[in-house]
Write a protein that holds these residues in place. Structure first.
Motif, PDB file in Angstrom:
ATOM      1  N   LYS A 269      79.113  42.020  26.760  1.00 34.52           N
ATOM      2  CA  LYS A 269      77.831  41.632  25.930  1.00 34.52           C
ATOM      3  C   LYS A 269      76.819  42.228  26.741  1.00 34.52           C
ATOM      4  CE  LYS A 269      76.581  38.102  23.965  1.00 34.52           C
ATOM      5  NZ  LYS A 269      76.390  36.520  23.507  1.00 34.52           N
ATOM      6  N   ASP A 270      76.951  42.660  28.128  1.00 31.56           N
ATOM      7  CA  ASP A 270      75.816  43.468  28.859  1.00 31.56           C
ATOM      8  C   ASP A 270      76.286  44.495  29.715  1.00 31.56           C
ATOM      9  OD1 ASP A 270      77.261  41.592  30.687  1.00 31.56           O
ATOM     10  OD2 ASP A 270      75.341  40.688  31.445  1.00 31.56           O
ATOM     11  N   GLN A 271      75.582  45.052  30.366  1.00 31.94           N
ATOM     12  CA  GLN A 271      75.971  46.194  31.443  1.00 31.94           C
ATOM     13  C   GLN A 271      74.508  46.546  32.178  1.00 31.94           C
ATOM     14  OE1 GLN A 271      77.063  49.691  29.444  1.00 31.94           O
ATOM     15  NE2 GLN A 271      75.071  50.348  28.965  1.00 31.94           N
ATOM     16  N   ILE A 272      75.010  47.139  33.488  1.00 29.72           N
ATOM     17  CA  ILE A 272      74.081  47.654  34.379  1.00 29.72           C
ATOM     18  C   ILE A 272      74.201  48.810  34.663  1.00 29.72           C
ATOM     19  CG2 ILE A 272      75.138  46.761  36.316  1.00 29.72           C
ATOM     20  CD1 ILE A 272      72.466  46.228  37.401  1.00 29.72           C
ATOM     21  N   LEU A 273      73.122  50.000  34.574  1.00 26.73           N
ATOM     22  CA  LEU A 273      73.376  51.425  34.821  1.00 26.73           C
ATOM     23  C   LEU A 273      72.571  51.785  36.095  1.00 26.73           C
ATOM     24  CD1 LEU A 273      73.049  52.887  31.082  1.00 26.73           C
ATOM     25  CD2 LEU A 273      74.992  52.337  32.335  1.00 26.73           C
ATOM     26  N   PHE A 274      73.214  52.339  36.844  1.00 20.10           N
ATOM     27  CA  PHE A 274      72.457  53.344  37.935  1.00 20.10           C
ATOM     28  C   PHE A 274      72.594  54.558  37.500  1.00 20.10           C
ATOM     29  CE2 PHE A 274      74.489  49.395  39.559  1.00 20.10           C
ATOM     30  CZ  PHE A 274      73.432  48.672  40.336  1.00 20.10           C
ATOM     31  N   SER A 275      71.411  55.273  37.569  1.00 16.67           N
ATOM     32  CA  SER A 275      71.156  56.498  37.262  1.00 16.67           C
ATOM     33  C   SER A 275      70.538  57.282  38.181  1.00 16.67           C
ATOM     34  CB  SER A 275      70.748  56.821  35.916  1.00 16.67           C
ATOM     35  OG  SER A 275      69.563  56.410  35.631  1.00 16.67           O
ATOM     36  N   LEU A 276      70.637  58.908  38.364  1.00 19.18           N
ATOM     37  CA  LEU A 276      69.742  59.766  39.226  1.00 19.18           C
ATOM     38  C   LEU A 276      69.835  61.057  38.471  1.00 19.18           C
ATOM     39  CD1 LEU A 276      68.389  60.060  41.952  1.00 19.18           C
ATOM     40  CD2 LEU A 276      70.663  61.197  42.747  1.00 19.18           C
ATOM     41  N   ASP A 277      68.647  61.535  38.138  1.00 24.50           N
ATOM     42  CA  ASP A 277      68.593  62.758  37.317  1.00 24.50           C
ATOM     43  C   ASP A 277      67.330  63.449  37.829  1.00 24.50           C
ATOM     44  OD1 ASP A 277      66.576  60.764  36.073  1.00 24.50           O
ATOM     45  OD2 ASP A 277      66.140  62.463  34.974  1.00 24.50           O
ATOM     46  N   PHE A 278      67.441  64.753  37.567  1.00 18.83           N
ATOM     47  CA  PHE A 278      66.374  65.627  37.881  1.00 18.83           C
ATOM     48  C   PHE A 278      65.809  66.520  36.971  1.00 18.83           C
ATOM     49  CE2 PHE A 278      70.036  68.432  37.579  1.00 18.83           C
ATOM     50  CZ  PHE A 278      69.481  69.748  37.173  1.00 18.83           C
ATOM     51  N   MET A 279      64.634  66.831  36.760  1.00 16.55           N
ATOM     52  CA  MET A 279      63.893  67.641  35.884  1.00 16.55           C
ATOM     53  C   MET A 279      63.082  68.700  36.412  1.00 16.55           C
ATOM     54  SD  MET A 279      60.917  68.160  33.878  1.00 16.55           S
ATOM     55  CE  MET A 279      59.776  66.858  34.414  1.00 16.55           C
ATOM     56  N   LEU A 280      63.204  69.991  36.047  1.00 22.29           N
ATOM     57  CA  LEU A 280      62.672  71.178  36.757  1.00 22.29           C
ATOM     58  C   LEU A 280      62.015  72.083  35.681  1.00 22.29           C
ATOM     59  CD1 LEU A 280      61.979  72.713  39.540  1.00 22.29           C
ATOM     60  CD2 LEU A 280      64.226  73.946  38.959  1.00 22.29           C
ATOM     61  N   PRO A 281      60.684  71.821  35.418  1.00 13.77           N
ATOM     62  CA  PRO A 281      59.868  72.784  34.454  1.00 13.77           C
ATOM     63  C   PRO A 281      59.955  74.157  35.196  1.00 13.77           C
ATOM     64  CG  PRO A 281      58.796  70.765  34.955  1.00 13.77           C
ATOM     65  CD  PRO A 281      59.765  70.814  36.275  1.00 13.77           C
ATOM     66  N   PHE A 282      59.900  75.209  34.476  1.00  9.07           N
ATOM     67  CA  PHE A 282      59.505  76.683  34.780  1.00  9.07           C
ATOM     68  C   PHE A 282      58.613  77.210  33.907  1.00  9.07           C
ATOM     69  CE2 PHE A 282      63.719  76.251  32.832  1.00  9.07           C
ATOM     70  CZ  PHE A 282      63.806  77.331  32.151  1.00  9.07           C
TER      71      PHE A 282
END
Length: 460
Positions: free
Chosen positions: A447-460
């Motif tokens: 019924k539930d969950q936990i998420l650990f995330s790591l992302d990057f964003m690079l505009p150019f």
């Protein structure tokens, strides 16, 4: 638009951006004076004509202790469990209009997106089956199925392609968009640079449109008030996510008004959509949302967002209803709080309650449902097993905490290409409770969950 035309458009766009990137590289290397001269002239030409080229790269990964693989339940965008995904490689070319009242001006924009997020911004507003009758429909072919079905996750979207015109009428002039463009509704949006968190709220993913096709007008009355209105088509879901070559006889409307305080610290926006569901049905499809943004102080922003949607005469097939026609509703309440800890580090928190009252708007996994189509009379999805998709009337709760870190600026990297690098660690908790239905467990049997995330964003 035929498949060959779409393919030609895609290839031409890629070649154009490849040429620009190559020219920029030659200019940076300074290895040949003639190349440098040509690159300089090209850059000057674009500047003189106010043509802007750019984009961004966005990718990341989530760790889901509840999953050994597959999907993060009904969580969208960062939906792949325990793997890296290139969410968005987005290129754009645009010419912004000059909003002056004493003369006309013409501009526009075209976006090309490749990545795992393409499925969420394609023109999927004509579903596989009519939502009222259940009859098979021919889907839009603007940007569905351009490539990569064999990968199950990657694709191409053409989320924006519009002409923009400034019409010098009234005190401040009228801006018109004509074509295919992102929806003016809500707070969150598809482009990664415009969001704080890696994942999106359910209210955005399941409660609002992503794109429209048609005409949109925006008029600034004064420093406090702005109004907008749109006529949109190409959709069998009330004007949402329409394309270019289907359902063009079905038109819907969008209206919005925004108030801004004299101090510019507070804005309140009310936007709604209304129209007939499709060219086959005169039943209503509508939604409204309100977004309040308030700058508590120069470092702190509070956002309150509410969405409420309605659709009449919907044929439901879910874990509670089988071949039952009902008037359906969905609603959500989202709170955002952001704080700039330093010039290069910001903190954010988001809390949400979303109710899919009748089990119509929030399938799990969303990607598999969105990628469905009829092949030789059978319903299939290139993204996965269509029989694994579940949906039921339910309340969804989520809480997300994250950091935006401008790593390149903090570490004082001198390489211009990565000076805008943004790294975003997030933690998110989700829970679902069935609403007047049997227990529902879309998170790998939980019924539930936990998420650990790591992302990057690079505009150019």
């Amino acid at each position: 638009m035929t498949y060959s035309t779409k393919l030609l458009f895609t290839v031409t766009s890629c070649l154009l951006f490849s040429t620009i990137i190559h020219s920029g590289a030659l200019y940076a290397s300074n290895s040949d004076s003639s190349d440098t001269f040509q690159s300089t002239n090209l850059r000057k030409f674009f500047k003189d004509k106010r043509i802007e080229l750019g984009g961004w790269i966005h990718g990341g990964a989530t760790y889901n202790p509840s999953q050994n693989g597959g999907f993060n339940g009904p969580v969208a965008f960062a939906d792949q469990a325990n793997r890296f995904q290139l969410n968005q490689f987005n290129l754009f070319i645009k010419r912004p209009v000059i909003s002056e009242t004493n003369r006309w001006d013409i501009g526009g924009r075209v976006d090309f997106m490749f990545g795992t997020d393409a499925i969420y911004t394609q023109a999927f507003g004509v579903p596989t089956f009519d939502v009222n009758s259940g009859e098979p429909l021919k889907r839009n072919t603007w940007d569905l199925g351009l490539c990569c079905a064999s990968t199950k996750t990657y694709g191409i979207a053409l989320p924006q392609a519009f002409l923009e015109v400034h019409v010098p009428i009234g005190q401040n002039g009228l801006n018109l968009k004509i074509g295919h463009f992102y929806s003016p509704t809500g707070f969150e949006t598809v482009p990664a640079p415009d969001n704080f968190f890696y994942t999106r709220a359910y209210s955005f993913n399941a409660g609002e449109p992503f794109t429209h096709t048609g005409i949109q007008g925006t008029y600034i009355i004064n420093n406090n008030w702005t109004v907008s209105g749109s006529a949109v088509t190409g959709s069998a879901t009330g004007g949402w996510d329409g394309g270019w070559n289907k359902q063009l006889g079905n038109w819907s409307g969008i209206g919005g008004i925004t108030w801004t305080s004299d101090s510019q610290a507070t804005t309140l926006n009310l936007t709604g959509t209304y129209g007939e569901t499709s060219s086959h049905s005169s039943t209503s499809w509508a939604m409204y949302n309100t977004v309040l943004q308030h700058k508590i102080n120069p470092q702190t922003l509070l956002v309150l967002h509410h969405v409420h949607g309605f659709a009449n005469g919907i044929l439901l097939n879910n874990l509670k209803y089988t071949n039952e026609v009902k008037d359906v509703q969905w609603m959500g309440v989202v709170t955002h709080l952001y704080y700039d800890l330093t010039e290069n580090v910001s903190l954010g928190a988001r809390a949400e309650w979303f109710r899919d009252r009748d089990g119509f708007r929030n399938p799990s996994p969303f990607r598999i449902a969105a990628a469905s189509n009829l092949v030789n009379g059978a319903l299939v999805s290139y993204a996965g097993d269509i029989n694994s998709v579940t949906i039921t009337p339910a309340d969804y709760y989520s809480a997300t905490f994250g950091i935006n870190w401008k790593a390149a600026k903090t570490l004082k990297f001198r390489w211009d290409s990565i000076k805008k690098l943004n790294i975003r660690p997030n933690i998110r908790y989700d829970r679902v409770d069935a609403y007047r239905a049997a227990a529902y467990r879309p998170f790998a049997g939980n019924k539930d969950q936990i998420l650990f995330s790591l992302d990057f964003m690079l505009p150019f």
